[in-house]
Design a protein around this motif. Structure first.
Motif, short mmCIF file in Angstrom:
data_model
loop_
_atom_site.label_atom_id
_atom_site.label_comp_id
_atom_site.label_asym_id
_atom_site.label_seq_id
_atom_site.Cartn_x
_atom_site.Cartn_y
_atom_site.Cartn_z
N ARG A 218 -23.12 7.77 -41.74
CA ARG A 218 -23.40 8.21 -43.11
C ARG A 218 -23.31 9.72 -43.26
O ARG A 218 -22.86 10.23 -44.29
CB ARG A 218 -24.77 7.72 -43.56
N ARG B 84 -21.38 11.70 -41.63
CA ARG B 84 -19.97 12.08 -41.60
C ARG B 84 -19.25 11.75 -42.90
O ARG B 84 -18.30 12.42 -43.27
CB ARG B 84 -19.27 11.40 -40.44
N ARG B 85 -19.72 10.71 -43.62
CA ARG B 85 -19.06 10.29 -44.86
C ARG B 85 -19.52 11.05 -46.10
O ARG B 85 -18.78 11.14 -47.07
CB ARG B 85 -19.27 8.80 -45.10
N GLN B 86 -20.72 11.58 -46.09
CA GLN B 86 -21.24 12.23 -47.29
C GLN B 86 -20.51 13.55 -47.54
O GLN B 86 -20.00 14.18 -46.64
CB GLN B 86 -22.75 12.41 -47.20
N THR B 87 -20.46 13.96 -48.80
CA THR B 87 -19.71 15.17 -49.17
C THR B 87 -20.59 16.27 -49.75
O THR B 87 -20.12 17.37 -49.99
CB THR B 87 -18.62 14.81 -50.22
N TYR B 88 -21.86 15.99 -49.99
CA TYR B 88 -22.76 16.98 -50.59
C TYR B 88 -22.98 18.17 -49.68
O TYR B 88 -23.05 19.30 -50.12
CB TYR B 88 -24.09 16.31 -50.95
N TYR B 89 -23.12 17.92 -48.39
CA TYR B 89 -23.48 18.95 -47.43
C TYR B 89 -22.75 18.72 -46.13
O TYR B 89 -22.67 17.59 -45.66
CB TYR B 89 -25.01 18.91 -47.21
N LYS B 90 -22.21 19.78 -45.56
CA LYS B 90 -21.54 19.67 -44.26
C LYS B 90 -22.57 19.99 -43.18
O LYS B 90 -23.04 21.13 -43.09
CB LYS B 90 -20.37 20.64 -44.18
#
Length: 121
Positions: free
Chosen positions: A42, A44-50
């Motif tokens: 999860r 790795r898939r989220q885009t809100y925060y690296k």
């Protein structure tokens, strides 16, 4: 933090033998590893925060290591009970400290990053 409480509950239960406790702890450790894999996927898939390196250490590496330590200690509980119990206790303490750190990190992120950005909108 819930994980440390669950390890304590497992260890405090009146098991009829060490084998029963070992099975429960092994299932707990393996379940924690599966959960850790889900968290990594999860993240790795989220885009809100690296996630940064420290995030990977605190949210993936350390909890995964603690869950693996519980599973390995549980598997060796019958042959080496004293070291296995110390390893389980150390892993439970590690899970508690990791949980406190991660909760604190989440609150700081919300207060420092999210709330100011929402106030600008």
């Amino acid at each position: 933090m819930i994980s440390a409480l669950l390890v304590s509950a497992i260890m405090s239960a009146p098991w009829p033998s060490l084998c029963s406790a070992a099975i429960a702890l092994t299932l707990f450790g393996l379940g924690g590893l599966v959960y850790g894999g889900t968290v990594i996927r999860r993240a790795r898939r989220q885009t809100y925060y690296k996630p940064e390196r420290a995030d990977w250490v605190w949210y993936a590496l350390l909890p995964g290591s603690a869950y693996a330590a519980v599973a390995v200690a549980a598997l060796s509980l019958g042959a080496y009970p004293c070291p296995a119990l110390f390893a389980t206790g150390a892993a439970a303490l590690a899970l508690l400290l990791i949980g406190i750190h991660n909760a604190w990190d989440t609150v700081v992120h919300i207060v420092v990053v999210r709330l100011p950005s929402e106030a600008r909108e």
